[in-house]
Scaffold this motif. Structure first.
Motif: not given
Length: 238
Positions: A9, A55-56, A59, A86, A88-89, A95, A97, A105
């Protein structure tokens, strides 16, 4: 989320542990309060990692919709989130995803995701899986600005800096409208902001500050003033 997915992640910002720093900045608040943009800018200023927990959830929503999962089927949603691949940055400047090999993203910001994400965030089993993943990311980052709806109370209640970022309903609706490109109707905006807040508040309280959480009302502040207020609070702790 599966253990393998959770292990993959975190990407992005340099390891704060190597610099001997550990400072968690937790920011929560309602939709349209400016959490993402303010926290990303503050992380840049501070040299910290940045985690957008919303964002999680987005997603996970994208993944469920892409796989045709019935969002009303709580068990099926929880299974989908458990297997969610997943990435994620945590780099505030880049950023990204990714779900599996698909960069989502931009697509997780679509209106269809905004209008369905509450089905994921109010699913207690799915939420527990995502919260556990968020805690692992925060622990690995060490020096991070983490934002969402339950960061100060559930995900990181022991954070050194805990802030509720809020604004009036009128301001939040206007901001979300600009974020969505100005093409949304008033009814659509209310569904994505006020109605979503009402649904999500059944799972967690993000409209009132818990004990020890400072309130930052950005209704009458510019973006830069809001960022500076958050950064100043962090510097006072450091």
């Amino acid at each position: 989320m599966t253990a393998g997915a959770a292990d993959r992640t975190v990407t992005g910002a340099s390891d704060p542990h190597a610099q001997g720093r550990r400072l968690i900045i937790a920011v929560d608040g309602p939709s349209g309060s400016g959490k993402s943009s303010v926290c990303r800018a503050a992380a840049r200023r501070l040299g910290a990692a940045y985690l957008d927990t919303g964002a999680m959830y987005r997603a996970a929503t994208w993944y469920c919709l892409d796989r045709g999962v019935d969002l009303d089927d709580e068990a099926a949603v929880a299974v989908a989130v458990e297997e969610l691949p997943l990435t994620i940055s945590t780099d505030p400047d880049h950023q990204t995803v990714t779900v599996g090999q698909c960069d989502v993203t931009q697509s997780i910001r679509e209106a269809r995701i905004s209008e369905s994400v509450s089905e994921i965030s109010t699913n207690r089993a799915a939420r527990a899986l995502l919260v556990a993943a968020q805690r692992r990311i925060i622990d690995q980052a060490g020096f991070v600005v983490a934002e969402g709806r339950d960061i100060t109370t559930v995900v990181a209640p022991d954070a050194q800096v805990r802030v509720l970022l809020t604004a009036s309903a009128e301001v939040r609706l206007a901001r979300r409208g600009l974020q969505m490109g100005g093409g949304q109707s008033a009814e659509a905006l209310q569904r994505q902001v006020l109605a979503r807040d009402a649904r999500d508040s059944t799972a967690v309280n993000f409209t009132e500050a818990a004990d020890g959480v400072a309130v930052l009302d950005s209704s009458d502040l510019t973006f830069e003033e809001t960022v500076e207020a958050l950064v100043s609070r962090v510097k006072s702790v450091r």
